[in-house]
Design a protein around this motif. Structure first.
Motif, PDB file in Angstrom:
ATOM      1  N   LYS A 149       1.092   0.692   6.990  1.00 32.10           N
ATOM      2  CA  LYS A 149       1.037   0.869   5.531  1.00 32.10           C
ATOM      3  C   LYS A 149       1.908   2.054   5.135  1.00 32.10           C
ATOM      4  CE  LYS A 149      -2.574   2.782   3.296  1.00 32.10           C
ATOM      5  NZ  LYS A 149      -3.877   2.929   2.642  1.00 32.10           N
TER       6      LYS A 149
ATOM      7  N   SER B 227      -3.226  -3.797  -8.268  1.00 31.94           N
ATOM      8  CA  SER B 227      -2.562  -4.760  -9.152  1.00 31.94           C
ATOM      9  C   SER B 227      -3.488  -5.092 -10.316  1.00 31.94           C
ATOM     10  CB  SER B 227      -2.182  -6.025  -8.383  1.00 31.94           C
ATOM     11  OG  SER B 227      -3.325  -6.793  -8.114  1.00 31.94           O
TER      12      SER B 227
ATOM     13  N   LYS C  11       0.905  -8.685  -1.050  1.00 34.61           N
ATOM     14  CA  LYS C  11      -0.310  -8.631  -1.867  1.00 34.61           C
ATOM     15  C   LYS C  11      -1.515  -8.818  -0.949  1.00 34.61           C
ATOM     16  CE  LYS C  11      -1.186 -12.027  -4.717  1.00 34.61           C
ATOM     17  NZ  LYS C  11      -1.303 -12.937  -5.871  1.00 34.61           N
TER      18      LYS C  11
ATOM     19  N   LEU D 189      -1.027  -4.249  -4.204  1.00 38.27           N
ATOM     20  CA  LEU D 189       0.332  -4.488  -3.745  1.00 38.27           C
ATOM     21  C   LEU D 189       0.677  -3.328  -2.822  1.00 38.27           C
ATOM     22  CD1 LEU D 189       1.999  -5.534  -7.111  1.00 38.27           C
ATOM     23  CD2 LEU D 189       1.242  -7.019  -5.252  1.00 38.27           C
ATOM     24  N   CYS D 190       0.967  -3.663  -1.569  1.00 46.42           N
ATOM     25  CA  CYS D 190       1.201  -2.618  -0.573  1.00 46.42           C
ATOM     26  C   CYS D 190       2.576  -2.774   0.059  1.00 46.42           C
ATOM     27  CB  CYS D 190       0.146  -2.682   0.525  1.00 46.42           C
ATOM     28  SG  CYS D 190      -1.537  -2.418  -0.059  1.00 46.42           S
ATOM     29  N   LYS D 191       3.277  -1.659   0.179  1.00 46.22           N
ATOM     30  CA  LYS D 191       4.519  -1.627   0.936  1.00 46.22           C
ATOM     31  C   LYS D 191       4.135  -1.413   2.387  1.00 46.22           C
ATOM     32  CE  LYS D 191       7.623  -0.016  -2.634  1.00 46.22           C
ATOM     33  NZ  LYS D 191       8.474   1.067  -3.105  1.00 46.22           N
TER      34      LYS D 191
ATOM     35  N   CYS E 270       0.145   1.821  -1.296  1.00 44.40           N
ATOM     36  CA  CYS E 270      -0.502   0.712  -2.010  1.00 44.40           C
ATOM     37  C   CYS E 270      -0.725   1.119  -3.457  1.00 44.40           C
ATOM     38  CB  CYS E 270      -1.862   0.370  -1.396  1.00 44.40           C
ATOM     39  SG  CYS E 270      -1.806  -0.418   0.212  1.00 44.40           S
TER      40      CYS E 270
ATOM     41  N   GLU F  61       6.943  -5.576   0.401  1.00 45.99           N
ATOM     42  CA  GLU F  61       5.711  -5.499  -0.375  1.00 45.99           C
ATOM     43  C   GLU F  61       4.917  -6.790  -0.206  1.00 45.99           C
ATOM     44  OE1 GLU F  61       5.071  -3.245  -4.298  1.00 45.99           O
ATOM     45  OE2 GLU F  61       5.517  -5.317  -4.893  1.00 45.99           O
TER      46      GLU F  61
END
Length: 110
Positions: free
Chosen positions: A63, A69, A98, A76-78, A66, A96
């Motif tokens: 991670k 949303s 979800k 939504l996480c990168k 985040c 990214e």
């Protein structure tokens, strides 16, 4: 009485904060691995013995960040990923995804 009330309020706030938190790095790793396992199972069913070359391997999913949303329980996480793909080999990227909270943990959506 005031001490009891303070402890009760503090405990409740900790519990409520934990209910709506973003997925951890390990939860992201598990959700992505579960998704890949499902995809690999479909490849095995479709291609049978020839599926060895059709399987995806998740080498790493860390991670980066985040953000919540609009949908409740969805983030939504990168994610910094290292994935070995059929015919393409190993690919490293930050993308990214979800993540949605489900009864059995976090699920990743395309």
């Amino acid at each position: 009485m005031n001490k009891f009330l303070s402890v009760a309020v503090l405990s409740l706030s900790v519990l409520l904060t934990g209910c709506d938190s973003e997925p951890s790095s390990s939860e992201i790793q598990k959700a992505m691995q579960d998704n890949i396992d499902h995809t690999n199972q479909q490849a095995k069913q479709r291609f049978g013995e020839n599926s060895k070359n059709m399987l995806t391997t998740l080498n790493k999913a860390d991670k980066v960040s985040c953000k919540e949303s609009e949908a409740k329980g969805t983030y939504l996480c990168k994610v910094n990923t290292d994935i070995t793909l059929p015919f393409m080999g190993e690919k490293q990227t930050v993308a990214e995804f979800k993540f949605t909270k489900a009864d059995n943990g976090w699920e990743v959506s395309p």
